[in-house]
Write a protein that holds these residues in place. Structure first.
Motif, PDB file in Angstrom:
ATOM      1  N   TRP A  43       0.814  -1.211   0.000  1.00 48.21           N
ATOM      2  CA  TRP A  43       0.000   0.000   0.000  1.00 48.21           C
ATOM      3  C   TRP A  43       0.849   1.263   0.000  1.00 48.21           C
ATOM      4  O   TRP A  43       0.373   2.329  -0.400  1.00 48.21           O
ATOM      5  CB  TRP A  43      -0.956  -0.001   1.185  1.00 48.21           C
ATOM      6  CG  TRP A  43      -0.381  -0.599   2.430  1.00 48.21           C
ATOM      7  CD1 TRP A  43       0.392   0.012   3.367  1.00 48.21           C
ATOM      8  CD2 TRP A  43      -0.519  -1.958   2.848  1.00 48.21           C
ATOM      9  NE1 TRP A  43       0.755  -0.863   4.351  1.00 48.21           N
ATOM     10  CE2 TRP A  43       0.205  -2.089   4.066  1.00 48.21           C
ATOM     11  CE3 TRP A  43      -1.162  -3.082   2.338  1.00 48.21           C
ATOM     12  CZ2 TRP A  43       0.290  -3.294   4.772  1.00 48.21           C
ATOM     13  CZ3 TRP A  43      -1.080  -4.272   3.019  1.00 48.21           C
ATOM     14  CH2 TRP A  43      -0.363  -4.376   4.220  1.00 48.21           C
ATOM     15  N   ASP A  44       2.096   1.174   0.414  1.00 50.45           N
ATOM     16  CA  ASP A  44       2.947   2.358   0.416  1.00 50.45           C
ATOM     17  C   ASP A  44       3.328   2.813  -0.986  1.00 50.45           C
ATOM     18  O   ASP A  44       3.887   3.896  -1.167  1.00 50.45           O
ATOM     19  CB  ASP A  44       4.219   2.099   1.234  1.00 50.45           C
ATOM     20  CG  ASP A  44       3.936   1.982   2.725  1.00 50.45           C
ATOM     21  OD1 ASP A  44       2.927   2.579   3.174  1.00 50.45           O
ATOM     22  OD2 ASP A  44       4.689   1.290   3.435  1.00 50.45           O
ATOM     23  N   ALA A  45       3.039   1.988  -1.994  1.00 51.03           N
ATOM     24  CA  ALA A  45       3.345   2.359  -3.375  1.00 51.03           C
ATOM     25  C   ALA A  45       2.245   3.205  -4.009  1.00 51.03           C
ATOM     26  O   ALA A  45       2.387   3.647  -5.149  1.00 51.03           O
ATOM     27  CB  ALA A  45       3.577   1.098  -4.206  1.00 51.03           C
ATOM     28  N   ILE A  46       1.141   3.433  -3.305  1.00 50.49           N
ATOM     29  CA  ILE A  46       0.044   4.237  -3.848  1.00 50.49           C
ATOM     30  C   ILE A  46       0.411   5.716  -3.752  1.00 50.49           C
ATOM     31  O   ILE A  46       0.734   6.212  -2.674  1.00 50.49           O
ATOM     32  CB  ILE A  46      -1.273   3.925  -3.112  1.00 50.49           C
ATOM     33  CG1 ILE A  46      -1.699   2.484  -3.416  1.00 50.49           C
ATOM     34  CG2 ILE A  46      -2.365   4.909  -3.506  1.00 50.49           C
ATOM     35  CD1 ILE A  46      -2.954   2.038  -2.695  1.00 50.49           C
ATOM     36  N   ARG A  47       0.365   6.430  -4.882  1.00 44.18           N
ATOM     37  CA  ARG A  47       0.887   7.789  -4.984  1.00 44.18           C
ATOM     38  C   ARG A  47      -0.247   8.803  -5.166  1.00 44.18           C
ATOM     39  O   ARG A  47      -0.979   8.741  -6.157  1.00 44.18           O
ATOM     40  CB  ARG A  47       1.833   7.881  -6.183  1.00 44.18           C
ATOM     41  CG  ARG A  47       2.941   6.842  -6.196  1.00 44.18           C
ATOM     42  CD  ARG A  47       3.537   6.662  -7.588  1.00 44.18           C
ATOM     43  NE  ARG A  47       2.549   6.142  -8.543  1.00 44.18           N
ATOM     44  CZ  ARG A  47       2.822   5.899  -9.826  1.00 44.18           C
ATOM     45  NH1 ARG A  47       4.039   6.116 -10.307  1.00 44.18           N
ATOM     46  NH2 ARG A  47       1.883   5.434 -10.623  1.00 44.18           N
ATOM     47  N   PRO A  48      -0.394   9.761  -4.252  1.00 46.18           N
ATOM     48  CA  PRO A  48      -1.418  10.804  -4.426  1.00 46.18           C
ATOM     49  C   PRO A  48      -1.267  11.562  -5.741  1.00 46.18           C
ATOM     50  O   PRO A  48      -2.266  11.885  -6.398  1.00 46.18           O
ATOM     51  CB  PRO A  48      -1.186  11.725  -3.221  1.00 46.18           C
ATOM     52  CG  PRO A  48      -0.521  10.863  -2.200  1.00 46.18           C
ATOM     53  CD  PRO A  48       0.328   9.902  -2.968  1.00 46.18           C
ATOM     54  N   SER A  49      -0.034  11.853  -6.140  1.00 48.20           N
ATOM     55  CA  SER A  49       0.178  12.625  -7.367  1.00 48.20           C
ATOM     56  C   SER A  49      -0.274  11.847  -8.602  1.00 48.20           C
ATOM     57  O   SER A  49      -0.783  12.429  -9.573  1.00 48.20           O
ATOM     58  CB  SER A  49       1.653  13.007  -7.496  1.00 48.20           C
ATOM     59  OG  SER A  49       2.477  11.855  -7.393  1.00 48.20           O
ATOM     60  N   ALA A  50      -0.101  10.529  -8.594  1.00 50.41           N
ATOM     61  CA  ALA A  50      -0.560   9.723  -9.729  1.00 50.41           C
ATOM     62  C   ALA A  50      -2.084   9.666  -9.765  1.00 50.41           C
ATOM     63  O   ALA A  50      -2.689   9.689 -10.844  1.00 50.41           O
ATOM     64  CB  ALA A  50       0.024   8.317  -9.638  1.00 50.41           C
ATOM     65  N   ILE A  51      -2.733   9.583  -8.608  1.00 53.10           N
ATOM     66  CA  ILE A  51      -4.196   9.615  -8.560  1.00 53.10           C
ATOM     67  C   ILE A  51      -4.690  10.914  -9.181  1.00 53.10           C
ATOM     68  O   ILE A  51      -5.631  10.930  -9.982  1.00 53.10           O
ATOM     69  CB  ILE A  51      -4.699   9.452  -7.109  1.00 53.10           C
ATOM     70  CG1 ILE A  51      -4.422   8.029  -6.613  1.00 53.10           C
ATOM     71  CG2 ILE A  51      -6.187   9.774  -7.014  1.00 53.10           C
ATOM     72  CD1 ILE A  51      -4.783   7.806  -5.160  1.00 53.10           C
ATOM     73  N   ARG A  52      -4.041  12.008  -8.837  1.00 54.21           N
ATOM     74  CA  ARG A  52      -4.430  13.300  -9.422  1.00 54.21           C
ATOM     75  C   ARG A  52      -4.287  13.282 -10.941  1.00 54.21           C
ATOM     76  O   ARG A  52      -5.170  13.746 -11.668  1.00 54.21           O
ATOM     77  CB  ARG A  52      -3.576  14.419  -8.829  1.00 54.21           C
ATOM     78  CG  ARG A  52      -3.886  15.776  -9.440  1.00 54.21           C
ATOM     79  CD  ARG A  52      -3.168  16.897  -8.737  1.00 54.21           C
ATOM     80  NE  ARG A  52      -3.558  18.183  -9.282  1.00 54.21           N
ATOM     81  CZ  ARG A  52      -3.335  19.343  -8.705  1.00 54.21           C
ATOM     82  NH1 ARG A  52      -2.682  19.376  -7.540  1.00 54.21           N
ATOM     83  NH2 ARG A  52      -3.728  20.472  -9.262  1.00 54.21           N
ATOM     84  N   ALA A  53      -3.181  12.748 -11.437  1.00 53.91           N
ATOM     85  CA  ALA A  53      -2.975  12.699 -12.886  1.00 53.91           C
ATOM     86  C   ALA A  53      -4.059  11.873 -13.569  1.00 53.91           C
ATOM     87  O   ALA A  53      -4.577  12.263 -14.629  1.00 53.91           O
ATOM     88  CB  ALA A  53      -1.589  12.127 -13.192  1.00 53.91           C
TER      89      ALA A  53
END
Length: 552
Positions: free
Chosen positions: A34-44
């Motif tokens: 789960w630490d690989a989940i990136r807020p910035s990628a979700i935004r993109a």
């Protein structure tokens, strides 16, 4: 948004997404998946999926096809295996689209001493007929309360009436005094239709309860009447869940429905007041009603995008935990303040973006679960949970055993939160896993506060529940980390003016860090379910387990 700023925004968004697609898959520092989940990628992902270029991602549209191709590319980059047709990520869903031809409808009530002609849009909205392009129905009338027969709750709206061969007037929803889960079940349109058929009805007039008329005003229903209806087609090309014996189903507003209750045992205001108490009611209505409808019919298709992260256990890898989010929204429609694109940023670009990051995290961490994970971006949710319904149907036909579903649909995360809500959690052991996962991520798990919204049956998780498969959907909670924020007011404003409107776009606030945390909690739940010795199961005596036990 003007044309120039819109074009610049589109170019910026496309460039941002392309950058993220080219970035290497980073390994999480701690090694936890789960630490690989990136807020910035979700935004993109959100900024691409909710961009005007995709024109609202309506099922069976070019915009949806682009979105599906994007999701498939992300699945491939994340190292997932294709689970669609012909070794691809695409599962075509054959559809019949039915669009009411509004000038081709009519409704006339003939009674002793006179008649009354109702007007489209002013008084009623017609249904689509999936069996015929032109339909007419004339029949006597009867009122059947909520149209609910619930013997275990000593409630029977049909006890004192005969509806055979009649058009039945029914109120939306179910009694508020019912337990939440039974209220949801008996409000389910397919349950109501099946009950009416069992009693021999030939048509239906739907009338909103007082609660539903406040939640969705008549003006909103008329404004959204441009949307088509759809059903998925089986192997024989037959549309499913159409209930052709109920020849026509119209919706009347309160002013129009009040005419039908003239010279009856109770007026419409009295009927609505009784409905608020939850008491059963039913009686004959005077006169004959003639309904006519014209429907444009078109066969088409739209694709689910599905991938597999295979399990490692020789005995359990053929069991699947499904992680799902619906990819479609409403597309182009009636303009509001000059904007005709219904982008669906919160509903449900946000959910798909979280799903894509879960897929990324699985591959980036190299975690191996015992059971397999099926990752699905499904189509036609806005048309009645069609993509997810087709997914479960086809999985059973292929002997692919689905044992649980975790759905992500419109989490509505406007700001940093202290809690999440797990819809459906109390019905199965998934709820225990959800509580533990939320706590491990630093969040509380709150109980759902507004059961009248019937969110359990309105999301894709219900396609699994109705087939006896435990499921839940995690959404944003009620407590902001900033105590000055009124989250409930923000949600009320969204539902009143932005939900299913062009205003559900990128101008709205989204807290991507909290969205990432919701993804982390979902991934924790999925892996806990995938690694447990026993598959998720219903709680002892659960209502849905009993109702849908035959579907196991």
């Amino acid at each position: 948004m003007n044309v120039i700023s819109s074009s610049r925004h589109a170019l910026h968004t496309s460039a941002t997404v392309l950058l993220w697609m080219l970035l290497p898959l980073a390994q999480p520092a701690s090694g936890a998946p789960w630490d690989a989940i990136r807020p910035s990628a979700i935004r993109a992902h959100v900024e691409f999926l909710a961009d005007d270029l995709l024109e609202g991602r309506a099922a069976a549209s070019r915009g949806h096809d682009i979105a599906a191709a994007y999701v498939a590319a992300q699945f491939q980059q994340s190292g997932l295996l294709p689970a669609g047709e012909a070794d691809s990520f695409f599962q075509p869903v054959p559809l019949l689209e039915a669009t009411p031809v509004l000038p081709g409808s009519s409704a006339e009530w003939v009674f002793a001493g006179g008649s009354h002609v109702f007007e489209y849009g002013i008084d009623y909205l017609p249904s689509a007929d999936f069996e015929s392009a032109s339909s007419t129905l004339s029949a006597p009338l009867v009122f059947a309360g909520f149209g609910v027969e619930a013997p275990e709750l000593q409630h029977d709206d049909f006890a004192n009436i005969d509806v055979k061969g009649r058009i039945v007037v029914v109120l939306s929803g179910a009694p508020a005094k019912f337990p939440d889960h039974q209220r949801a079940y008996y409000s389910w349109p397919q349950r109501k239709a099946a009950t009416l058929l069992e009693h021999g009805a030939v048509g239906v007039i739907h009338v909103d309860s007082l609660e539903d008329s406040r939640r969705i005003p008549w003006e909103r229903r008329v404004a959204m009447s441009w949307t088509s209806q759809m059903r998925w087609l089986n192997e024989q090309g037959e549309p499913q869940n159409t209930y052709p014996q109920l020849k026509l189903q119209f919706r009347f507003n309160h002013a129009a429905a009040a005419y039908l209750f003239e010279q009856s045992p109770a007026s419409l205001p009295e009927v609505l007041a009784t409905a608020e108490t939850g008491d059963a009611q039913g009686f004959e209505l005077p006169g004959m009603l003639t309904l006519s409808a014209t429907t444009g019919l078109r066969r088409t298709q739209s694709s689910n995008v599905i991938a597999v992260y295979p399990g490692a256990d020789a005995q359990l890898k053929d069991e699947y935990i499904v992680l799902s989010a619906h990819l479609d929204h409403l597309g182009r429609g009636s303009a509001v303040d000059g904007d005709s694109i219904y982008n669906g940023a919160h509903d449900n670009a946000a959910g798909v973006a979280i799903l894509l990051e879960i897929a990324h995290a699985l591959h980036a961490s190299k975690v191996r679960s015992r059971r397999s994970l099926l990752i699905a971006a499904v189509t036609a949710q806005e048309k009645g949970l069609l993509g997810s319904d087709f997914l479960v149907h086809s999985a059973r036909a292929a002997n692919r055993r689905i044992v649980a579903n975790i759905n992500i649909d419109m989490p509505l995360i406007f700001a940093p939160l202290q809690d999440f809500v797990a819809i459906g959690a109390r019905h199965s052991t998934l709820g225990v896993m959800a509580r533990s996962a939320a706590a491990s991520q630093g969040y509380q798990l709150a109980s759902e506060r507004f059961p009248e919204e019937l969110r359990l049956i309105r999301g894709d998780q219900f396609s699994f529940i109705r087939r006896g498969i435990p499921a839940l959907a995690l959404t944003g909670g009620y407590r902001a980390r900033d105590n000055a924020l009124d989250l409930e007011q923000m949600r009320r404003q969204f539902r009143a003016s932005r939900h299913h409107q062009p205003g559900d776009d990128l101008s709205l606030p989204m807290d991507y860090r909290t969205m990432a945390d919701l993804g982390k909690v979902n991934l924790r739940i999925a892996l806990a379910a995938a690694d447990a010795s026993a598959r998720p199961h219903w709680q002892p005596g659960d209502f849905f387990a009993r109702i849908f036990a035959h579907q196991e």
